[in-house]
Write a protein that holds these residues in place. Sequence first.
Motif, PDB file in Angstrom:
ATOM      1  N   LYS A 257      10.578  10.071   5.318  1.00 52.84           N
ATOM      2  CA  LYS A 257       9.548   9.794   5.908  1.00 52.84           C
ATOM      3  C   LYS A 257       9.361   8.173   4.953  1.00 52.84           C
ATOM      4  O   LYS A 257       8.564   6.571   5.177  1.00 52.84           O
ATOM      5  N   ALA A 258       9.677   8.390   3.621  1.00 55.06           N
ATOM      6  CA  ALA A 258      10.115   6.813   3.084  1.00 55.06           C
ATOM      7  C   ALA A 258      10.851   5.784   3.281  1.00 55.06           C
ATOM      8  O   ALA A 258      10.367   4.512   3.181  1.00 55.06           O
ATOM      9  N   HIS A 259      11.932   6.333   4.155  1.00 59.84           N
ATOM     10  CA  HIS A 259      12.885   4.995   4.171  1.00 59.84           C
ATOM     11  C   HIS A 259      12.483   4.616   5.204  1.00 59.84           C
ATOM     12  O   HIS A 259      12.138   3.799   5.586  1.00 59.84           O
ATOM     13  N   LYS A 260      11.851   5.444   6.280  1.00 57.36           N
ATOM     14  CA  LYS A 260      11.236   5.095   7.578  1.00 57.36           C
ATOM     15  C   LYS A 260       9.909   3.958   7.675  1.00 57.36           C
ATOM     16  O   LYS A 260       9.803   2.816   7.939  1.00 57.36           O
ATOM     17  N   ALA A 261       9.326   4.227   6.263  1.00 60.49           N
ATOM     18  CA  ALA A 261       7.875   3.203   5.897  1.00 60.49           C
ATOM     19  C   ALA A 261       8.565   1.937   4.896  1.00 60.49           C
ATOM     20  O   ALA A 261       7.392   0.730   5.358  1.00 60.49           O
ATOM     21  N   LEU A 262       9.302   1.937   4.543  1.00 61.23           N
ATOM     22  CA  LEU A 262       9.984   1.242   3.975  1.00 61.23           C
ATOM     23  C   LEU A 262      11.088   0.506   4.752  1.00 61.23           C
ATOM     24  O   LEU A 262      10.676  -0.654   4.470  1.00 61.23           O
ATOM     25  N   LYS A 263      11.390   0.707   5.662  1.00 59.57           N
ATOM     26  CA  LYS A 263      12.177  -0.048   7.106  1.00 59.57           C
ATOM     27  C   LYS A 263      11.462  -1.041   8.114  1.00 59.57           C
ATOM     28  O   LYS A 263      11.474  -1.558   8.076  1.00 59.57           O
ATOM     29  N   LYS A 264       9.826  -0.243   8.072  1.00 58.12           N
ATOM     30  CA  LYS A 264       8.521  -0.599   9.129  1.00 58.12           C
ATOM     31  C   LYS A 264       8.199  -2.028   8.272  1.00 58.12           C
ATOM     32  O   LYS A 264       8.252  -3.165   8.719  1.00 58.12           O
ATOM     33  N   HIS A 265       8.426  -2.396   6.727  1.00 59.78           N
ATOM     34  CA  HIS A 265       7.343  -2.780   5.497  1.00 59.78           C
ATOM     35  C   HIS A 265       8.005  -4.781   5.914  1.00 59.78           C
ATOM     36  O   HIS A 265       8.905  -4.132   5.627  1.00 59.78           O
ATOM     37  N   ASP A 266       6.777  -5.245   6.647  1.00 61.84           N
ATOM     38  CA  ASP A 266       7.338  -6.751   5.893  1.00 61.84           C
ATOM     39  C   ASP A 266       7.385  -7.170   4.431  1.00 61.84           C
ATOM     40  O   ASP A 266       6.166  -7.430   4.025  1.00 61.84           O
ATOM     41  N   PHE A 267       8.660  -6.801   4.168  1.00 66.41           N
ATOM     42  CA  PHE A 267       8.864  -7.218   2.005  1.00 66.41           C
ATOM     43  C   PHE A 267       8.272  -8.731   2.222  1.00 66.41           C
ATOM     44  O   PHE A 267       9.544  -9.358   2.841  1.00 66.41           O
ATOM     45  N   GLU A 268       8.089  -8.943   0.776  1.00 64.13           N
ATOM     46  CA  GLU A 268       8.317 -10.321   0.523  1.00 64.13           C
ATOM     47  C   GLU A 268       9.431 -10.959   0.711  1.00 64.13           C
ATOM     48  O   GLU A 268      10.508 -10.094  -0.557  1.00 64.13           O
ATOM     49  N   LYS A 269       9.957 -12.396   0.901  1.00 64.95           N
ATOM     50  CA  LYS A 269      11.120 -12.496   0.784  1.00 64.95           C
ATOM     51  C   LYS A 269      11.558 -12.743  -0.963  1.00 64.95           C
ATOM     52  O   LYS A 269      10.378 -13.775  -1.264  1.00 64.95           O
ATOM     53  N   ILE A 270      12.441 -12.780  -1.774  1.00 67.98           N
ATOM     54  CA  ILE A 270      13.075 -12.854  -3.371  1.00 67.98           C
ATOM     55  C   ILE A 270      14.489 -13.601  -2.945  1.00 67.98           C
ATOM     56  O   ILE A 270      15.595 -13.389  -2.697  1.00 67.98           O
ATOM     57  N   SER A 271      14.833 -14.848  -3.479  1.00 70.52           N
ATOM     58  CA  SER A 271      16.207 -15.749  -4.051  1.00 70.52           C
ATOM     59  C   SER A 271      15.745 -15.327  -5.012  1.00 70.52           C
ATOM     60  O   SER A 271      16.880 -17.150  -5.384  1.00 70.52           O
ATOM     61  N   HIS A 272      15.651 -15.063  -6.466  1.00 67.54           N
ATOM     62  CA  HIS A 272      16.123 -15.420  -7.373  1.00 67.54           C
ATOM     63  C   HIS A 272      17.926 -15.256  -7.478  1.00 67.54           C
ATOM     64  O   HIS A 272      18.562 -14.489  -6.636  1.00 67.54           O
ATOM     65  N   THR A 273      18.490 -15.908  -8.737  1.00 68.01           N
ATOM     66  CA  THR A 273      19.339 -15.996  -8.377  1.00 68.01           C
ATOM     67  C   THR A 273      19.439 -15.444  -9.859  1.00 68.01           C
ATOM     68  O   THR A 273      18.136 -16.036 -10.928  1.00 68.01           O
ATOM     69  N   PHE A 274      20.215 -14.310 -10.399  1.00 69.17           N
ATOM     70  CA  PHE A 274      20.428 -13.522 -11.310  1.00 69.17           C
ATOM     71  C   PHE A 274      21.148 -13.232 -12.214  1.00 69.17           C
ATOM     72  O   PHE A 274      22.391 -13.769 -11.921  1.00 69.17           O
ATOM     73  N   GLU A 275      20.625 -13.536 -13.748  1.00 70.61           N
ATOM     74  CA  GLU A 275      22.269 -13.407 -14.956  1.00 70.61           C
ATOM     75  C   GLU A 275      21.739 -11.786 -15.432  1.00 70.61           C
ATOM     76  O   GLU A 275      20.288 -11.783 -16.035  1.00 70.61           O
ATOM     77  N   LYS A 276      22.766 -10.936 -16.233  1.00 69.90           N
ATOM     78  CA  LYS A 276      23.037  -9.726 -16.609  1.00 69.90           C
ATOM     79  C   LYS A 276      22.117 -10.252 -17.810  1.00 69.90           C
ATOM     80  O   LYS A 276      22.582 -10.779 -19.098  1.00 69.90           O
ATOM     81  N   VAL A 277      21.053  -9.468 -18.646  1.00 73.51           N
ATOM     82  CA  VAL A 277      21.455  -9.048 -20.061  1.00 73.51           C
ATOM     83  C   VAL A 277      21.179  -7.895 -20.925  1.00 73.51           C
ATOM     84  O   VAL A 277      20.751  -7.356 -20.490  1.00 73.51           O
TER      85      VAL A 277
END
Length: 285
Positions: A257-277
């Motif tokens: 049920k959880a992964h079905k809900a995640l697949k249906k949801h329209d998430f905000e697009k995130i375009s950050h570039t990350f560097e490890k800390v």
Amino acid sequence: MAQFHIHFFKEKSRKIDLDTLIQFFDDIEGIKTEMDEQSVRFLYTHPRLGHQAKFLITPKSQVPDIYRLSPRFLDLNFHLEMPLLTPNYIANHLFEIVKKICQRFDFHIYNEMFEDVLPYKYEVLSKVYHMLKQAYIDKNPVIMSNYFIMHTDKLNSIYRYLDDHYELQKYYQDLDTYVPPYHFLKTENKKLVIGIEFKEQTMTVFPPYLDYVFYRVHNEIKVLNALEVLEVLDKQIQDVPGFIKGTKVLPKKFVKKAHKALKKHDFEKISHTFEKVDLKYLLDV
């Protein structure tokens, strides 16, 4: 790096039962004992978090202003030395060792900021430590530019999760539940963010204070806002019993049920570039 010192004193005696003290430290996880003509060194490395400190017995006193102190107490040439930029979670653990030493051997303590030698008092010790730590932070902006400072409650929870990570893994092993490590990252704007990996169709623990969830679907990783993920999964995730507030788990009965809900949801697009800390650059005040 600047060091914070706690010196040990004894009333009307300089005697240390070295064999008993060595046995005391042998029983503490993370201690390695070294000795030569110059000193006895009890070297402490936190076994899971890596922070270091040392307890030293030296031939001569290391107390700079010893002559102004009460003659009733004698310096044992024994002290704790720990980096001033030690997170409070680790500092409190070391202060607890100091407390046990004082109780076991009837020692008193002294720091350069004390008016005189004192019996162990956590409140006084903690106040002085935080005052010196804050002063160092304020006076060293160049050094501090490498660090990410956060509230003590937040960093304590993060350190507690990391410290108990293995035990939590053992607890959830039979339930086939993934207990992810934290990923500490900085954005292109030099902001610290915290994330975990979450694989499709897996039972997973969600530790507190997450910014991002790296959601792996087959060979693709989607960067999702953690608050959004937790909102979508609100009815499927549960509190981890008897653990840090805000730690959640997705149990087996709700996985599909959880992964079905995640697949249906329209998430905000995130375009950050990350560097490890590195964990050592996380600090509280």
